[in-house]
Write a protein that holds these residues in place. Structure first.
Motif, PDB file in Angstrom:
ATOM      1  N   GLY A  64       5.751 -22.248   7.275  1.00 10.23           N
ATOM      2  CA  GLY A  64       4.436 -21.606   7.328  1.00 10.23           C
ATOM      3  C   GLY A  64       4.498 -20.349   8.174  1.00 10.23           C
ATOM      4  O   GLY A  64       5.161 -20.314   9.196  1.00 10.23           O
ATOM      5  N   GLY A  65       3.879 -19.303   7.724  1.00 15.28           N
ATOM      6  CA  GLY A  65       3.887 -18.046   8.464  1.00 15.28           C
ATOM      7  C   GLY A  65       4.805 -17.033   7.817  1.00 15.28           C
ATOM      8  O   GLY A  65       5.052 -17.057   6.612  1.00 15.28           O
ATOM      9  N   ALA A  66       5.341 -16.143   8.651  1.00 13.68           N
ATOM     10  CA  ALA A  66       6.188 -15.063   8.146  1.00 13.68           C
ATOM     11  C   ALA A  66       7.127 -14.585   9.248  1.00 13.68           C
ATOM     12  O   ALA A  66       6.908 -14.859  10.431  1.00 13.68           O
ATOM     13  N   LEU A  67       8.165 -13.862   8.831  1.00  9.36           N
ATOM     14  CA  LEU A  67       9.086 -13.210   9.761  1.00  9.36           C
ATOM     15  C   LEU A  67       9.049 -11.713   9.508  1.00  9.36           C
ATOM     16  O   LEU A  67       9.059 -11.278   8.356  1.00  9.36           O
ATOM     17  N   HIS A  68       9.031 -10.934  10.575  1.00  5.63           N
ATOM     18  CA  HIS A  68       9.218  -9.489  10.480  1.00  5.63           C
ATOM     19  C   HIS A  68      10.630  -9.222  10.987  1.00  5.63           C
ATOM     20  O   HIS A  68      10.971  -9.594  12.111  1.00  5.63           O
ATOM     21  N   VAL A  69      11.448  -8.595  10.150  1.00  2.00           N
ATOM     22  CA  VAL A  69      12.869  -8.414  10.444  1.00  2.00           C
ATOM     23  C   VAL A  69      13.181  -6.920  10.503  1.00  2.00           C
ATOM     24  O   VAL A  69      12.787  -6.164   9.613  1.00  2.00           O
ATOM     25  N   THR A  70      13.899  -6.504  11.551  1.00  2.00           N
ATOM     26  CA  THR A  70      14.364  -5.133  11.660  1.00  2.00           C
ATOM     27  C   THR A  70      15.857  -5.138  11.950  1.00  2.00           C
ATOM     28  O   THR A  70      16.371  -6.061  12.577  1.00  2.00           O
ATOM     29  N   MET A  71      16.531  -4.094  11.483  1.00  2.00           N
ATOM     30  CA  MET A  71      17.958  -3.930  11.766  1.00  2.00           C
ATOM     31  C   MET A  71      18.181  -2.498  12.238  1.00  2.00           C
ATOM     32  O   MET A  71      17.727  -1.548  11.599  1.00  2.00           O
ATOM     33  N   ASP A  72      18.864  -2.365  13.373  1.00  2.00           N
ATOM     34  CA  ASP A  72      19.207  -1.066  13.931  1.00  2.00           C
ATOM     35  C   ASP A  72      20.718  -0.937  13.977  1.00  2.00           C
ATOM     36  O   ASP A  72      21.423  -1.880  14.320  1.00  2.00           O
ATOM     37  N   SER A  73      21.196   0.261  13.634  1.00  2.00           N
ATOM     38  CA  SER A  73      22.625   0.551  13.640  1.00  2.00           C
ATOM     39  C   SER A  73      22.857   1.851  14.398  1.00  2.00           C
ATOM     40  O   SER A  73      22.401   2.911  13.956  1.00  2.00           O
ATOM     41  N   GLN A  74      23.487   1.730  15.557  1.00  2.00           N
ATOM     42  CA  GLN A  74      23.824   2.890  16.380  1.00  2.00           C
ATOM     43  C   GLN A  74      22.594   3.770  16.655  1.00  2.00           C
ATOM     44  O   GLN A  74      22.654   4.985  16.565  1.00  2.00           O
ATOM     45  N   GLY A  75      21.459   3.144  16.965  1.00  2.00           N
ATOM     46  CA  GLY A  75      20.250   3.874  17.320  1.00  2.00           C
ATOM     47  C   GLY A  75      19.352   4.255  16.156  1.00  2.00           C
ATOM     48  O   GLY A  75      18.321   4.900  16.358  1.00  2.00           O
ATOM     49  N   TYR A  76      19.697   3.879  14.934  1.00  2.00           N
ATOM     50  CA  TYR A  76      18.894   4.194  13.754  1.00  2.00           C
ATOM     51  C   TYR A  76      18.391   2.912  13.109  1.00  2.00           C
ATOM     52  O   TYR A  76      19.167   1.969  12.912  1.00  2.00           O
ATOM     53  N   GLN A  77      17.106   2.892  12.757  1.00  2.00           N
ATOM     54  CA  GLN A  77      16.574   1.730  12.051  1.00  2.00           C
ATOM     55  C   GLN A  77      16.984   1.838  10.587  1.00  2.00           C
ATOM     56  O   GLN A  77      16.681   2.823   9.917  1.00  2.00           O
ATOM     57  N   VAL A  78      17.696   0.829  10.093  1.00  2.00           N
ATOM     58  CA  VAL A  78      18.204   0.856   8.723  1.00  2.00           C
ATOM     59  C   VAL A  78      17.535  -0.173   7.812  1.00  2.00           C
ATOM     60  O   VAL A  78      17.722  -0.129   6.595  1.00  2.00           O
ATOM     61  N   ALA A  79      16.775  -1.098   8.391  1.00  2.00           N
ATOM     62  CA  ALA A  79      16.043  -2.078   7.582  1.00  2.00           C
ATOM     63  C   ALA A  79      14.806  -2.527   8.341  1.00  2.00           C
ATOM     64  O   ALA A  79      14.824  -2.633   9.568  1.00  2.00           O
ATOM     65  N   ASP A  80      13.742  -2.774   7.588  1.00  2.00           N
ATOM     66  CA  ASP A  80      12.473  -3.241   8.144  1.00  2.00           C
ATOM     67  C   ASP A  80      11.728  -3.932   7.014  1.00  2.00           C
ATOM     68  O   ASP A  80      11.310  -3.273   6.065  1.00  2.00           O
ATOM     69  N   PHE A  81      11.600  -5.262   7.080  1.00  2.00           N
ATOM     70  CA  PHE A  81      10.932  -5.984   6.010  1.00  2.00           C
ATOM     71  C   PHE A  81      10.332  -7.282   6.534  1.00  2.00           C
ATOM     72  O   PHE A  81      10.616  -7.711   7.645  1.00  2.00           O
ATOM     73  N   THR A  82       9.483  -7.885   5.715  1.00  2.00           N
ATOM     74  CA  THR A  82       8.814  -9.138   6.061  1.00  2.00           C
ATOM     75  C   THR A  82       9.177 -10.197   5.029  1.00  2.00           C
ATOM     76  O   THR A  82       9.276  -9.897   3.834  1.00  2.00           O
ATOM     77  N   VAL A  83       9.389 -11.421   5.507  1.00  2.00           N
ATOM     78  CA  VAL A  83       9.688 -12.550   4.627  1.00  2.00           C
ATOM     79  C   VAL A  83       8.599 -13.595   4.825  1.00  2.00           C
ATOM     80  O   VAL A  83       8.330 -14.005   5.956  1.00  2.00           O
ATOM     81  N   ASP A  84       7.960 -14.025   3.744  1.00  2.00           N
ATOM     82  CA  ASP A  84       6.996 -15.119   3.805  1.00  2.00           C
ATOM     83  C   ASP A  84       7.760 -16.424   3.935  1.00  2.00           C
ATOM     84  O   ASP A  84       8.773 -16.633   3.260  1.00  2.00           O
ATOM     85  N   CYS A  85       7.248 -17.310   4.794  1.00  2.00           N
ATOM     86  CA  CYS A  85       7.921 -18.570   5.110  1.00  2.00           C
ATOM     87  C   CYS A  85       7.012 -19.737   4.756  1.00  2.00           C
ATOM     88  O   CYS A  85       6.333 -20.296   5.624  1.00  2.00           O
ATOM     89  N   PRO A  86       6.967 -20.137   3.496  1.00  2.00           N
ATOM     90  CA  PRO A  86       6.083 -21.229   3.099  1.00  2.00           C
ATOM     91  C   PRO A  86       6.446 -22.545   3.780  1.00  2.00           C
ATOM     92  O   PRO A  86       7.578 -22.733   4.209  1.00  2.00           O
ATOM     93  N   ALA A  87       5.479 -23.426   3.862  1.00  2.00           N
ATOM     94  CA  ALA A  87       5.740 -24.767   4.378  1.00  2.00           C
ATOM     95  C   ALA A  87       6.379 -25.583   3.258  1.00  2.00           C
ATOM     96  O   ALA A  87       5.866 -25.626   2.150  1.00  2.00           O
ATOM     97  N   GLY A  88       7.533 -26.170   3.536  1.00  2.00           N
ATOM     98  CA  GLY A  88       8.176 -27.061   2.576  1.00  2.00           C
ATOM     99  C   GLY A  88       9.141 -26.415   1.607  1.00  2.00           C
ATOM    100  O   GLY A  88      10.004 -27.095   1.070  1.00  2.00           O
TER     101      GLY A  88
END
Length: 128
Positions: A64-88
């Motif tokens: 239940g809920g969600a995750l906000h995910v970021t990835m940084d490489s050598q000072g630069y943001q290279v990914a930024d996304f959200t994943v829904d996390c259903p229960a079950g």
């Protein structure tokens, strides 16, 4: 100045299935990072990325809920996304980045959970 990989965002996929043994299977020989299981907020720091291979960041979660995910490489943001996390049923989000988007050496990934009970796993691979 942040570099947000437009190609990476275009390649994001979200699917409602994950591995039967856990949220994500071991990434095998292409793997740079495997977080088998964590709960709530977290992240990882690693080294060893190579800029001449594509990079794939995959995150799975449930509870239940969600995750906000970021990835940084050598000072630069290279990914930024959200994943829904259903229960079950696990939710999965993945970003594929072209060679050169992730710079050589270290990178960090931040995981911000909407709830402290969300269970998650992640992998970073560089398929040859």
């Amino acid at each position: 100045m942040a570099l947000l990989a437009a190609g990476a965002m275009a390649a994001m996929t979200v699917t409602p299935a994950a591995a039967a043994d856990g949220l994500l299977p071991h990434p095998g020989p292409d793997g740079l990072v495997w977080v088998e299981e964590a709960v709530g907020d977290g992240g990882v720091a690693s080294g060893g990325a190579w800029d001449r291979l594509p990079t794939v960041l995959t995150v799975a979660c449930e509870g239940g809920g969600a995750l906000h995910v970021t990835m940084d490489s050598q000072g630069y943001q290279v990914a930024d996304f959200t994943v829904d996390c259903p229960a079950g049923t696990p939710g999965v989000g993945s970003v594929s980045m072209d060679p050169g988007v992730v710079r050589p050496g270290s990178f960090t990934i931040g995981v911000d959970a909407s709830d402290n009970t969300v269970r998650w796993a992640l992998t970073v691979t560089q398929p040859e």
